[in-house]
Write a protein that holds these residues in place. Structure first.
Motif, PDB file in Angstrom:
ATOM      1  N   PHE A 293       2.120  -1.130   4.906  1.00 55.45           N
ATOM      2  CA  PHE A 293       1.654   0.254   4.831  1.00 55.45           C
ATOM      3  C   PHE A 293       2.307   1.023   5.966  1.00 55.45           C
ATOM      4  O   PHE A 293       2.363   0.547   7.105  1.00 55.45           O
ATOM      5  CB  PHE A 293       0.132   0.334   4.945  1.00 55.45           C
TER       6      PHE A 293
ATOM      7  N   ASN B 233     -12.814   0.881   5.866  1.00 54.56           N
ATOM      8  CA  ASN B 233     -11.398   1.189   5.676  1.00 54.56           C
ATOM      9  C   ASN B 233     -10.579   0.471   6.732  1.00 54.56           C
ATOM     10  O   ASN B 233     -10.921   0.509   7.926  1.00 54.56           O
ATOM     11  CB  ASN B 233     -11.131   2.694   5.788  1.00 54.56           C
ATOM     12  N   SER B 234      -9.482  -0.123   6.320  1.00 54.02           N
ATOM     13  CA  SER B 234      -8.591  -0.740   7.297  1.00 54.02           C
ATOM     14  C   SER B 234      -7.887   0.318   8.125  1.00 54.02           C
ATOM     15  O   SER B 234      -7.783   0.199   9.351  1.00 54.02           O
ATOM     16  CB  SER B 234      -7.559  -1.617   6.586  1.00 54.02           C
TER      17      SER B 234
ATOM     18  N   GLY C 230      -2.604   5.471   0.512  1.00 55.76           N
ATOM     19  CA  GLY C 230      -3.612   4.483   0.856  1.00 55.76           C
ATOM     20  C   GLY C 230      -4.028   3.581  -0.289  1.00 55.76           C
ATOM     21  O   GLY C 230      -4.795   2.640  -0.086  1.00 55.76           O
ATOM     22  N   ARG C 231      -3.500   3.869  -1.497  1.00 52.55           N
ATOM     23  CA  ARG C 231      -3.906   3.074  -2.657  1.00 52.55           C
ATOM     24  C   ARG C 231      -3.026   1.829  -2.805  1.00 52.55           C
ATOM     25  O   ARG C 231      -1.889   1.778  -2.343  1.00 52.55           O
ATOM     26  CB  ARG C 231      -3.819   3.918  -3.929  1.00 52.55           C
ATOM     27  N   GLU C 232      -3.572   0.847  -3.475  1.00 54.80           N
ATOM     28  CA  GLU C 232      -2.835  -0.377  -3.737  1.00 54.80           C
ATOM     29  C   GLU C 232      -1.713  -0.121  -4.747  1.00 54.80           C
ATOM     30  O   GLU C 232      -1.942   0.486  -5.790  1.00 54.80           O
ATOM     31  CB  GLU C 232      -3.769  -1.458  -4.285  1.00 54.80           C
TER      32      GLU C 232
ATOM     33  N   ILE D 256       0.855  -1.188   0.000  1.00 58.40           N
ATOM     34  CA  ILE D 256       0.000   0.000   0.000  1.00 58.40           C
ATOM     35  C   ILE D 256       0.888   1.235   0.000  1.00 58.40           C
ATOM     36  O   ILE D 256       1.835   1.340   0.789  1.00 58.40           O
ATOM     37  CB  ILE D 256      -0.940   0.018   1.223  1.00 58.40           C
TER      38      ILE D 256
ATOM     39  N   PHE E 123      -3.505  -6.677   3.429  1.00 60.58           N
ATOM     40  CA  PHE E 123      -2.295  -6.131   2.809  1.00 60.58           C
ATOM     41  C   PHE E 123      -1.089  -6.487   3.661  1.00 60.58           C
ATOM     42  O   PHE E 123      -1.207  -6.863   4.833  1.00 60.58           O
ATOM     43  CB  PHE E 123      -2.397  -4.619   2.580  1.00 60.58           C
TER      44      PHE E 123
ATOM     45  N   ASP F 255     -14.047   3.173   9.796  1.00 60.27           N
ATOM     46  CA  ASP F 255     -12.605   3.000   9.939  1.00 60.27           C
ATOM     47  C   ASP F 255     -12.264   2.027  11.052  1.00 60.27           C
ATOM     48  O   ASP F 255     -12.774   2.145  12.173  1.00 60.27           O
ATOM     49  CB  ASP F 255     -11.938   4.348  10.244  1.00 60.27           C
TER      50      ASP F 255
ATOM     51  N   GLN G 218      -6.999   6.799   2.959  1.00 61.23           N
ATOM     52  CA  GLN G 218      -7.713   5.684   3.558  1.00 61.23           C
ATOM     53  C   GLN G 218      -7.365   4.402   2.809  1.00 61.23           C
ATOM     54  O   GLN G 218      -7.349   4.370   1.583  1.00 61.23           O
ATOM     55  CB  GLN G 218      -9.225   5.932   3.559  1.00 61.23           C
ATOM     56  N   VAL G 219      -7.065   3.370   3.562  1.00 56.76           N
ATOM     57  CA  VAL G 219      -6.729   2.076   2.975  1.00 56.76           C
ATOM     58  C   VAL G 219      -8.009   1.258   2.900  1.00 56.76           C
ATOM     59  O   VAL G 219      -8.536   0.813   3.925  1.00 56.76           O
ATOM     60  CB  VAL G 219      -5.664   1.338   3.806  1.00 56.76           C
ATOM     61  N   ARG G 220      -8.513   1.070   1.676  1.00 52.17           N
ATOM     62  CA  ARG G 220      -9.719   0.281   1.506  1.00 52.17           C
ATOM     63  C   ARG G 220      -9.430  -1.229   1.524  1.00 52.17           C
ATOM     64  O   ARG G 220     -10.311  -2.024   1.852  1.00 52.17           O
ATOM     65  CB  ARG G 220     -10.393   0.652   0.180  1.00 52.17           C
TER      66      ARG G 220
END
Length: 977
Positions: A678, A659-660, A336-338, A332, A675, A632, A669-671
């Motif tokens: 991060f 969100n993780s 926050g994006r993959e 990540i 993963f 969250d 935000q990590v959706r």
């Protein structure tokens, strides 16, 4: 390495009697509530010749019949076993004597030669009536364990396994050696934790799948030697390995082919591992998470085994080297994006292996220093106020042993700087408040049950704390002790545990109170564990599950290093875990759980003004009784260098956290729910919006929020004219999007919760309800009301089946639904399977006047948590996506009982649709778009987590998106299919 291999073989073949381990408990602990297997009790011999199976079982049964949970003490000796010993929930077997007691399976013991695994010791759920089937351990099997007992399996027992241990919180195996020769495994289907165990020989050391509560397994300071296939064979166990050693084996850690693991290892050592240190399993799946740090290797030419699925493996030319870091899984970015699934590694050659990293678990003082508090006049009878007597004992003696009992308090216990408190089972040794204890009532400063002083070198081990009801000033433990201190195997109970007269003879049985009446006490007490003002140390095997506390763990204002090894923090109302102004803490195997109502609105972890925190193998879970989304799991503010290595966010409902992780400073935000890596930095920048994929969507298309204010807009479908329908389950309502008025019109309501919809031409909606019911709604009749559909016991020839295509659960749940397979759960559980059922009844719910039916029966699990349904005509192919599998499939309905499946993409979600150009859209945190060959070609970001999709509009070129509180729409270049 021929000499080492010969030596390993010799060790396996040496006479069994030559093995004798130093005992961790050389003296006999005195406990009037425990059962002792000594002096011929129960007919025991302990000579290694007589069969002691019945004697051991009778001793275990005696505990269950008296204190229900508790301890069996087993003295030094050799105990021959000829059949499985069953250990009921909450019972611990503890050996004592100069040498450890040994459980022996003699050569060629009948029943251990073939077939499925045969266990010497099987940890179970609660004891069943005589003649009833025995339940395996489950997510409700707490406080069980074995300590200071060795196992030996002689030749001729190839199906033997020493211990089955499929347990939950506060269960452990520790200080144990397993010499198992050619047996199948030492441990099968493990749970919770083990430490200081050493396994010699066997086909496998540990053979396991997912733990019973689906939490992580922690293994510390242990070793494996001489296994013939692999030391550890695992899948989805959340394997968390700290300072473990592997030697003279073909494979160190083997993840089952096609399966995944959330694997973390630190300070491991691999020697003479000629096949591979690691076999990754399905490393292309988003759920696969592997993070390893400081792995010392000698004669390990292949660190990673290659496979036939495109993994080339990883070979290292150096004979002796240190793998400084190795990760494989989803990365990540700061925003926050993959980034994508990737493998990273860094290693360096060394001339020789460095010294093994020393354990950071403080050793307990020798038993000769233990002072039994009951010998000092402390009662532990549940009624006598023991506060003064316990404090006097603390003031006079450094090391105190608390046998089983309920030690009533009316004030705080203040530890000295070197005080050590030792129990042996936290469910039967408790410090407890009675309900409405006067000193803890009203408003005022917190009054902890235990206070550990600043810079103390304290230890509190295997003790429970129960603060009762109506004690708003009570805190569990305030901990200010130093980095060399320890809390181990300590439980923080909600209210009280079940009343046991034998443990509380001076306390009258409490008046029963309906569990719902407890809600008035939620969030009224101070935190369970409160580390503050320079506190630190080691915290292992803790369970903070008191809903009446304001937090399970609160750490604040400290830069003293802290290490948490396996913390289960559950059912708090606002925050499970909080870190405020904290530095240099490592948190391994944190697990949180949110119930309904106890935690339905809770944030799993809140972090602010903190630096250099590491979260490893973190599991954050919401139970199936939650019906509303929660945004969250983790919120981080004003912090730097907060690292997450291996994250798993999940639920048995379709409503895991949206969100993780949220970086509240940047809005990142990590959706992704799974993963590997991060990191939040103080200088992280806010994310820039992604452009809308131009070739897929219409020229100048914008994503429009067309309606909002819902609790959860989901279950979308469209009719033949492009009208789109959706549900709001909590409000029991079915809506139709009215394009002319730009409104969502309420068109129906049912008594239960409408989860998802399907359209049947010419004018019927079928409605799947959470309550295992199906309704129909006639769209051709103004103001028609939904009508419950009666199911048919058989399917009509040529029927089309409306099947869940946006699955929350794994695909096999749908396959079993069609194939008429099922399972029965343990009462009170929706995970512990007692048995499978073949030819389970099914019902077919037909839309009136049609040959299209929904299928129901058994658990209805595939139906009740689905976000989308699709109609399959016989022989037709459609997409099915699974959030739990993290896979999307192309499925063909071969018959009413058979789907054929082909993997399409290594991404799962809650909904999947396609357009006439062959593009496939998957709702999976965002909208991920694939071409017909399964290659990702675009991402459409949505400001709320999308859950359900449908193409609609007069020309079929509008993609509608149900995303939590809102309905969105965007124009596409080609119509939906």
């Amino acid at each position: 390495m021929p000499f080492l291999r010969a030596l390993a073989a010799l060790l396996v073949l040496l006479p069994i009697a030559s093995f004798a381990s130093e005992s961790y408990f050389p003296l006999r602990p005195d406990d009037p509530h425990a059962v002792y297997l000594e002096h011929g009790n129960f007919g025991v011999k302990g000579d290694g010749i007589a069969d002691d199976s019945d004697a051991i079982q009778q001793a275990i049964n005696r505990v269950q019949e008296t204190t229900y949970q508790g301890i069996v003490f087993i003295p030094q000796g050799r105990y021959r076993i000829t059949k499985t010993i069953y250990v009921w929930e909450g019972i611990r077997l503890i050996g004592f004597g100069v040498h450890r007691p040994v459980f022996v399976l003699a050569k060629n013991t009948p029943g251990f030669q073939e077939g499925p695994s045969h266990y010497m010791v099987h940890f179970t759920d609660r004891r069943q009536p005589a003649g009833e089937p025995i339940w395996d351990a489950s997510e409700f099997t707490f406080y069980s364990g074995m300590n200071n007992i060795d196992f030996e399996i002689e030749d001729g027992n190839p199906a033997a396994v020493a211990v089955r241990f499929h347990v939950a919180q506060h269960s452990m195996l520790t200080h144990m050696d397993f010499h198992i020769g050619s047996a199948k495994a030492a441990l099968e289907d493990i749970g919770n934790q083990a430490s200081d165990i050493h396994i010699y020989g066997g086909k496998y050391g540990i053979l396991t799948k997912k733990t019973s509560p689906a939490w992580q397994f922690l293994l510390m300071d242990s070793s494996f030697e001489g296994q013939s296939v692999a030391s550890i064979h695992t899948q989805e166990a959340g394997m968390t390995l700290i300072r473990d050693q592997f030697s003279h084996v073909p494979v160190g850690i083997e993840i089952d082919d096609g399966q995944v693991e959330q694997l973390y290892g630190r300070d491991l050592r691999m020697q003479d591992v000629l096949g591979a240190a690691i076999d990754l399993g399905d490393d292309k799946n988003l759920r696969s998470e592997v993070t390893l740090e400081r792995i010392e290797c000698s004669a390990v030419p292949n660190f990673l085994r290659g496979d036939a699925h495109g993994n080339d493996g990883l070979s290292v030319a150096a004979h002796t080297y240190v793998m400084d870091s190795f990760t494989a899984g989803l990365d990540i970015a700061d925003d926050g994006r993959e980034i994508g699934i990737a493998m990273h590694h860094k290693e360096h050659e060394v001339a020789e292996l460095p010294a093994m990293t020393a354990s950071d678990i403080p050793a307990l003082p020798p038993m000769s220093d233990w002072i039994n508090v009951q010998a000092l006049g402390v009662k532990g009878d549940g009624g006598t106020d023991d506060t003064v007597a316990l404090q006097a004992a603390i003031d006079k003696h450094r090391v105190l042993y608390l046998p089983s009992g309920m030690y009533r308090l009316t004030g705080s216990l203040r530890l000295k700087s070197d005080t050590v408190l030792i129990g042996l089972n936290p469910v039967t040794t408790q410090l407890a408040l009675l309900n409405d204890t006067p000193a803890f009532s009203g408003e005022g400063a917190p009054i902890p049950l235990i206070i550990a002083p600043r810079d103390g070198h304290n230890a509190v081990v295997s003790i429970g704390l129960a603060r009762g009801l109506g004690n708003p000033r009570a805190a569990g433990i305030v901990w200010q002790a130093s980095a060399g201190s320890m809390l181990d195997d300590v439980s923080f109970f909600p209210g009280h545990t079940a009343y046991r007269a034998a443990l509380s003879p001076a306390q009258p049985a409490p008046t029963s109170q309906a569990r719902g009446a407890w809600n008035q006490y939620f969030d009224t007490e101070y935190p369970d564990l409160w580390v503050r003002d320079g506190g630190g140390g080691v915290f292992r095997g803790l369970w903070t599950h008191d809903s009446f506390s304001k937090a399970g763990l609160l750490v604040e204002d400290t830069s003293t290093p802290g290490s948490i090894y396996q913390l289960s923090c559950e059912h708090h109302i606002h925050n499970e875990v909080e870190f405020h102004n904290v530095r240099k803490w490592n948190i391994y195997a944190l697990q949180t759980e949110e119930e309904n109502p106890a935690g339905s609105e809770a944030t799993a972890a809140e972090i602010d003004h903190s630096q250099h925190l590491l979260f490893v193998n973190t599991y954050m879970y919401r139970v199936s009784r939650n019906v509303l989304p929660k945004k969250d799991a983790v919120i981080v503010r004003d912090s730097d260098d907060v690292q997450f290595a291996n994250m798993k966010v999940f639920s048995q409902t379709r409503l895991a956290f949206d969100n993780s992780v949220l970086n509240a400073n940047t809005g990142a935000q990590v959706r992704a729910h799974h993963f590997t890596s991060f990191v939040i930095h103080a200088l992280s920048k806010p994310p820039e919006p992604l452009p809308i994929p131009a070739a897929i969507f219409a020229h100048d298309a914008t994503l429009e929020k067309v309606a909002t204010g819902f609790s959860n807009a989901s279950g979308l479908t469209a009719d033949s004219d492009g009208h789109v329908y959706f549900t709001d389950a909590v409000r029991h309502v079915i809506y139709r999007w009215n394009d002319a008025t730009h409104n969502a019109d309420k068109i129906g309501e049912i008594p239960g919760s409408p989860m998802a919809l399907g359209f049947v031409a010419p004018h019927t909606l079928l409605i799947m309800a959470y309550e295992k019911a199906v309704y129909s709604l006639d769209l051709s009749v103004p103001d028609a009301k939904p009508q419950q559909v009666t199911g048919n016991a058989t399917v009509a020839p040529g029927s089309s089946l409306m099947l869940p295509s946006g699955l929350h659960n794994e695909l096999w749940n749908l396959e079993w639904l069609l194939e008429r397979k099922g399972y029965t759960f343990r009462p009170g559980s929706n995970t512990a399977i007692l048995s499978t059922v073949l030819d389970e009844p099914r019902s077919y719910y037909y839309a009136p006047g049609s040959n299209t039916a929904m299928v129901g029966g058994g658990t209805w699990r595939a139906d009740a948590q689905a976000s989308q349904f699709t109609t399959f005509a016989p022989g037709s192919k459609h997409w099915i996506t699974s959030e739990d599998d993290e896979h999307t499939y192309a499925d063909t309905l071969e018959s009413s009982i058979k789907l054929t499946t082909k993997l399409f993409a290594e991404r799962g979600g809650t909904s999947v649709v396609s357009d006439t150009a062959g593009n496939v859209y998957i709702a999976s945190g965002e909208i991920f778009i694939y071409d017909g060959a399964g290659q990702q070609i675009g991402i459409l970001e949505v400001s709320e987590r999308p859950s359900s999709l449908a193409f609609g509009g007069p020309d079929g070129k509008t993609l509608f998106i149900g995303a939590r509180g809102s309905l969105y729409a965007i124009r596409t270049a080609t119509p939906g299919k």
